[in-house]
Design a protein around this motif. Structure first.
Motif, PDB file in Angstrom:
ATOM      1  N   ASP A  76      21.189  73.316 -73.400  1.00 54.97           N
ATOM      2  CA  ASP A  76      22.276  73.087 -72.445  1.00 54.97           C
ATOM      3  C   ASP A  76      22.263  71.651 -71.915  1.00 54.97           C
ATOM      4  OD1 ASP A  76      22.955  75.683 -72.805  1.00 54.97           O
ATOM      5  OD2 ASP A  76      22.387  76.396 -70.816  1.00 54.97           O
ATOM      6  N   TYR A  77      21.041  71.171 -71.636  1.00 58.22           N
ATOM      7  CA  TYR A  77      20.863  69.809 -71.108  1.00 58.22           C
ATOM      8  C   TYR A  77      21.447  68.788 -72.098  1.00 58.22           C
ATOM      9  CZ  TYR A  77      18.057  65.887 -69.128  1.00 58.22           C
ATOM     10  OH  TYR A  77      17.619  64.716 -68.562  1.00 58.22           O
ATOM     11  N   SER A  78      21.114  68.967 -73.385  1.00 56.02           N
ATOM     12  CA  SER A  78      21.613  68.006 -74.377  1.00 56.02           C
ATOM     13  C   SER A  78      23.127  68.145 -74.575  1.00 56.02           C
ATOM     14  CB  SER A  78      20.888  68.207 -75.711  1.00 56.02           C
ATOM     15  OG  SER A  78      21.245  69.452 -76.285  1.00 56.02           O
ATOM     16  N   SER A  79      23.615  69.382 -74.422  1.00 55.96           N
ATOM     17  CA  SER A  79      25.065  69.648 -74.590  1.00 55.96           C
ATOM     18  C   SER A  79      25.916  68.812 -73.652  1.00 55.96           C
ATOM     19  CB  SER A  79      25.354  71.118 -74.265  1.00 55.96           C
ATOM     20  OG  SER A  79      25.505  71.832 -75.447  1.00 55.96           O
ATOM     21  N   ILE A  80      25.432  68.700 -72.407  1.00 57.65           N
ATOM     22  CA  ILE A  80      26.189  67.939 -71.406  1.00 57.65           C
ATOM     23  C   ILE A  80      26.370  66.496 -71.885  1.00 57.65           C
ATOM     24  CG2 ILE A  80      26.081  66.977 -69.064  1.00 57.65           C
ATOM     25  CD1 ILE A  80      24.807  69.546 -68.146  1.00 57.65           C
ATOM     26  N   MET A  81      25.323  65.941 -72.468  1.00 59.72           N
ATOM     27  CA  MET A  81      25.392  64.553 -72.954  1.00 59.72           C
ATOM     28  C   MET A  81      26.305  64.461 -74.180  1.00 59.72           C
ATOM     29  SD  MET A  81      21.420  63.942 -72.378  1.00 59.72           S
ATOM     30  CE  MET A  81      20.799  63.841 -70.710  1.00 59.72           C
ATOM     31  N   TYR A  82      26.185  65.456 -75.053  1.00 57.30           N
ATOM     32  CA  TYR A  82      27.026  65.479 -76.265  1.00 57.30           C
ATOM     33  C   TYR A  82      28.507  65.520 -75.877  1.00 57.30           C
ATOM     34  CZ  TYR A  82      29.041  67.163 -80.657  1.00 57.30           C
ATOM     35  OH  TYR A  82      29.818  67.296 -81.789  1.00 57.30           O
ATOM     36  N   GLU A  83      28.815  66.360 -74.879  1.00 57.52           N
ATOM     37  CA  GLU A  83      30.220  66.477 -74.438  1.00 57.52           C
ATOM     38  C   GLU A  83      30.757  65.149 -73.909  1.00 57.52           C
ATOM     39  OE1 GLU A  83      30.991  69.658 -71.686  1.00 57.52           O
ATOM     40  OE2 GLU A  83      29.800  71.043 -72.896  1.00 57.52           O
ATOM     41  N   GLN A  84      29.857  64.348 -73.358  1.00 58.56           N
ATOM     42  CA  GLN A  84      30.282  63.046 -72.813  1.00 58.56           C
ATOM     43  C   GLN A  84      30.146  61.935 -73.860  1.00 58.56           C
ATOM     44  OE1 GLN A  84      28.767  62.414 -68.587  1.00 58.56           O
ATOM     45  NE2 GLN A  84      27.553  64.190 -69.226  1.00 58.56           N
ATOM     46  N   LYS A  85      29.983  62.343 -75.141  1.00 55.34           N
ATOM     47  CA  LYS A  85      29.856  61.396 -76.269  1.00 55.34           C
ATOM     48  C   LYS A  85      28.622  60.499 -76.121  1.00 55.34           C
ATOM     49  CE  LYS A  85      34.085  62.347 -78.084  1.00 55.34           C
ATOM     50  NZ  LYS A  85      34.307  63.637 -77.396  1.00 55.34           N
ATOM     51  N   ARG A  86      27.619  60.983 -75.355  1.00 57.97           N
ATOM     52  CA  ARG A  86      26.381  60.203 -75.206  1.00 57.97           C
ATOM     53  C   ARG A  86      25.378  60.714 -76.242  1.00 57.97           C
ATOM     54  NH1 ARG A  86      25.325  61.680 -69.301  1.00 57.97           N
ATOM     55  NH2 ARG A  86      23.261  60.823 -69.714  1.00 57.97           N
ATOM     56  N   LEU A  87      25.678  60.413 -77.510  1.00 60.20           N
ATOM     57  CA  LEU A  87      24.915  61.003 -78.603  1.00 60.20           C
ATOM     58  C   LEU A  87      23.455  60.548 -78.620  1.00 60.20           C
ATOM     59  CD1 LEU A  87      27.578  60.891 -81.439  1.00 60.20           C
ATOM     60  CD2 LEU A  87      26.583  62.909 -80.391  1.00 60.20           C
ATOM     61  N   VAL A  88      23.232  59.280 -78.280  1.00 62.46           N
ATOM     62  CA  VAL A  88      21.844  58.769 -78.278  1.00 62.46           C
ATOM     63  C   VAL A  88      21.012  59.568 -77.274  1.00 62.46           C
ATOM     64  CG1 VAL A  88      20.374  56.769 -77.826  1.00 62.46           C
ATOM     65  CG2 VAL A  88      22.551  56.478 -79.024  1.00 62.46           C
ATOM     66  N   ASN A  89      21.567  59.804 -76.075  1.00 66.09           N
ATOM     67  CA  ASN A  89      20.853  60.577 -75.051  1.00 66.09           C
ATOM     68  C   ASN A  89      20.624  62.016 -75.515  1.00 66.09           C
ATOM     69  OD1 ASN A  89      22.915  58.741 -72.991  1.00 66.09           O
ATOM     70  ND2 ASN A  89      20.696  58.567 -72.782  1.00 66.09           N
ATOM     71  N   ALA A  90      21.654  62.599 -76.124  1.00 65.54           N
ATOM     72  CA  ALA A  90      21.537  63.986 -76.589  1.00 65.54           C
ATOM     73  C   ALA A  90      20.416  64.105 -77.618  1.00 65.54           C
ATOM     74  CB  ALA A  90      22.859  64.447 -77.185  1.00 65.54           C
ATOM     75  N   ILE A  91      20.357  63.138 -78.535  1.00 68.96           N
ATOM     76  CA  ILE A  91      19.315  63.155 -79.577  1.00 68.96           C
ATOM     77  C   ILE A  91      17.931  62.968 -78.955  1.00 68.96           C
ATOM     78  CG2 ILE A  91      18.420  61.818 -81.546  1.00 68.96           C
ATOM     79  CD1 ILE A  91      21.474  61.420 -82.326  1.00 68.96           C
ATOM     80  N   GLU A  92      17.835  62.094 -77.954  1.00 72.19           N
ATOM     81  CA  GLU A  92      16.554  61.873 -77.252  1.00 72.19           C
ATOM     82  C   GLU A  92      16.051  63.166 -76.606  1.00 72.19           C
ATOM     83  OE1 GLU A  92      16.961  58.775 -74.343  1.00 72.19           O
ATOM     84  OE2 GLU A  92      17.164  57.224 -75.877  1.00 72.19           O
ATOM     85  N   VAL A  93      16.995  63.865 -75.939  1.00 71.89           N
ATOM     86  CA  VAL A  93      16.622  65.106 -75.245  1.00 71.89           C
ATOM     87  C   VAL A  93      16.125  66.143 -76.244  1.00 71.89           C
ATOM     88  CG1 VAL A  93      17.564  67.094 -73.972  1.00 71.89           C
ATOM     89  CG2 VAL A  93      18.068  64.772 -73.202  1.00 71.89           C
ATOM     90  N   ILE A  94      16.850  66.315 -77.369  1.00 73.37           N
ATOM     91  CA  ILE A  94      16.437  67.301 -78.368  1.00 73.37           C
ATOM     92  C   ILE A  94      15.105  66.891 -79.001  1.00 73.37           C
ATOM     93  CG2 ILE A  94      17.008  68.276 -80.640  1.00 73.37           C
ATOM     94  CD1 ILE A  94      18.444  69.684 -78.418  1.00 73.37           C
ATOM     95  N   SER A  95      14.899  65.602 -79.144  1.00 69.16           N
ATOM     96  CA  SER A  95      13.635  65.102 -79.688  1.00 69.16           C
ATOM     97  C   SER A  95      12.469  65.518 -78.783  1.00 69.16           C
ATOM     98  CB  SER A  95      13.726  63.591 -79.804  1.00 69.16           C
ATOM     99  OG  SER A  95      12.579  63.099 -80.405  1.00 69.16           O
ATOM    100  N   GLN A  96      12.664  65.358 -77.458  1.00 70.22           N
ATOM    101  CA  GLN A  96      11.658  65.800 -76.471  1.00 70.22           C
ATOM    102  C   GLN A  96      11.459  67.316 -76.551  1.00 70.22           C
ATOM    103  OE1 GLN A  96       9.555  64.390 -74.116  1.00 70.22           O
ATOM    104  NE2 GLN A  96      10.065  62.580 -75.316  1.00 70.22           N
ATOM    105  N   ALA A  97      12.578  68.012 -76.706  1.00 71.92           N
ATOM    106  CA  ALA A  97      12.526  69.478 -76.770  1.00 71.92           C
ATOM    107  C   ALA A  97      11.685  69.931 -77.944  1.00 71.92           C
ATOM    108  CB  ALA A  97      13.942  70.038 -76.883  1.00 71.92           C
ATOM    109  N   ILE A  98      11.861  69.274 -79.098  1.00 73.13           N
ATOM    110  CA  ILE A  98      11.120  69.656 -80.311  1.00 73.13           C
ATOM    111  C   ILE A  98       9.627  69.374 -80.131  1.00 73.13           C
ATOM    112  CG2 ILE A  98      10.749  69.018 -82.743  1.00 73.13           C
ATOM    113  CD1 ILE A  98      13.877  68.778 -82.932  1.00 73.13           C
TER     114      ILE A  98
END
Length: 467
Positions: A379-401
């Motif tokens: 959900d956290y990464s989704s918010i960034m994805y929705e705002q076209k902040r793809l770099v942030n979204a990828i960073e968050v998922i990277s931390q998640a993994i």
């Protein structure tokens, strides 16, 4: 010169007390035998008047200076009135008169135990064991000392000895359950209580503790059977009804659980926890008005019960009253600031209200408190994805993994984000990892990016794993 009367002939404690009070009123000096003085002291102890009992013990000591019993009584009363130094002194004098009286060492052990002077407490209890006729309470205290020292294995040994001496010592039964709990050794706990019940089938406390051990092993059906036996033996056993209710909740039998929780009200005053538990059952049954009504009763009784405030929020959230829900979530959070579930609910409500910054901050808090919450990371990464902040979204998922290396959902989400950013080779690497982890979940990718269903490369890779 004051008159002296001997009232030692009577065995009636009430008569002794009346004559003693008459003596005090008249400022006289009557003589009482030792037994009469003991009766008078015990009378005031029962009346919860330690000051008067102490006064009597002083009279008794003057009249019977070689009777250790009054020094021992005095020491007990000094302990109750927090005068440890004087209590130790009285015990030392008693030991000089009658060194073989077990009570001296028991009281001294109690004093050392309360001061956390564990070695001295144990020394005194061990001496008392050699001298006392009935030792179950001493063994129980030795177990308490070992618990204070963090040695739960030895505590268990002494609790079992205590129960061997007195099968009906309820405190020992509960303490034993507590020690097994701390050691997270429920299997041995079950074994012990089953053996105990073989010898003592009518012990409601043993059935109750067996139920609790089964609950901790997630054997809820067996737990319910054990609670039923406890209730059969003691039908007013409110805690057994409450825990049976909890076991039914774990089996998702919410309507039955409500009935069982309500039965506790026949045997004890309703309390906030039970109201909250009933509220939660109605919430699970999606009867939100009933749920809210019980949650409200709960907070009225205990305004510090965070779960009940949270429950009110959940019922409002269900009715899409997100703004009101937030108010109650925040009340719960004020009482339990490090509760990841509360932060998650706040994040979700803020998101639904369109407050993306606040939602993002709350999700950040969730994953900080509980980095194993895969849904929160998504959900956290989704918010960034929705705002076209793809770099942030990828960073968050990277931390998640990093925190959840076995969660296939995270790899599939990473594939979607990398594709959206045009990093195709990296995306395909992650797709291989996702499929290796759990090929069945590949639909997650298409839920997020339906257009990838047209991508031949991706379909070929998926088919390779799914076949």
């Amino acid at each position: 010169m004051e008159e002296e009367f001997d009232f030692g002939f009577t065995e009636d404690p009430k008569f002794s007390v009346e004559r003693y009070e008459e003596m005090i009123r008249n400022h006289d000096q009557y003589f009482f035998d030792a037994q009469a003085f003991e009766n008078i002291i015990d009378y005031y102890i029962e009346k919860n008047d330690p000051a008067k009992a102490l006064q009597v013990s002083e009279y008794a000591r003057n009249q019977h200076p070689f009777a250790a019993v009054f020094l021992i009584k005095q020491a007990q009363l000094l302990v109750v009135t927090n005068r440890a130094g004087e209590a130790f002194a009285a015990l030392d004098k008693a030991a000089m008169l009658e060194a073989s009286d077990a009570d001296i060492y028991i009281i001294r052990g109690n004093l050392y135990e309360s001061m956390e002077r564990n070695t001295e407490a144990l020394e005194n209890y061990e001496k008392a064991l050699d001298l006392a006729e009935e030792t179950d309470e001493i063994l129980l205290h030795i177990a308490y000392v070992y618990q204070n020292m963090g040695d739960y294995e030895t505590a268990i040994t002494y609790l079992k000895l205590c129960l061997k001496q007195n099968m009906e010592n309820q405190d020992a039964l509960y303490e034993l359950a507590f020690c097994y709990d701390v050691l997270d050794n429920q299997e041995e706990s079950v074994q012990f209580y089953q053996q105990y019940i073989d010898n003592e089938p009518y012990s409601y406390a043993a059935w109750y503790n067996l139920g609790n051990a089964y609950t901790k092993l997630s054997l809820f059906e067996k737990a319910i059977d054990a609670y039923d036996y406890a209730i059969l033996i003691k039908d007013s056993f409110a805690s057994a009804y409450f825990n049976k209710g909890n076991a039914l909740v774990n089996l998702e039998k919410y309507a039955e659980a409500i009935e069982v929780y309500r039965q506790t009200f026949e045997y004890e005053q309703p309390n906030a926890d039970t109201y909250c538990a009933i509220g939660e059952c109605y919430e699970k049954l999606e009867q939100m008005d009933e749920a809210r009504s019980f949650y409200k009763k709960s907070v009225k009784m205990d305004p510090k019960l965070a779960d009940a405030w949270f429950g009110i929020g959940v019922t409002l959230d269900f009715e899409e009253r997100y703004f009101e829900a937030l108010h109650f979530y925040k009340k719960a959070l004020d009482l339990d600031i490090a509760n990841a579930d509360y932060w998650f609910a706040i994040a979700d409500a803020e998101y639904k209200l369109g407050h993306l910054k606040e939602a993002e901050d709350a999700y950040e808090k969730v994953v900080e408190l509980n980095p194993l919450d895969v849904d929160a990371w998504l959900d956290y990464s989704s918010i960034m994805y929705e705002q076209k902040r793809l770099v942030n979204a990828i960073e968050v998922i990277s931390q998640a993994i990093k925190n959840n290396p076995d969660a296939a959902e995270l790899y599939y989400r990473m594939v979607a984000y990398l594709f959206a950013r045009g990093e195709y080779n990296e995306a395909l690497n992650y797709l291989e990892m996702a499929l290796a982890s759990d090929p069945e979940k590949h639909y997650i990718l298409f839920d997020y990016l339906p257009q990838l269903q047209e991508n031949k490369v991706i379909i070929d890779i998926i088919n390779r794993y799914c076949k």
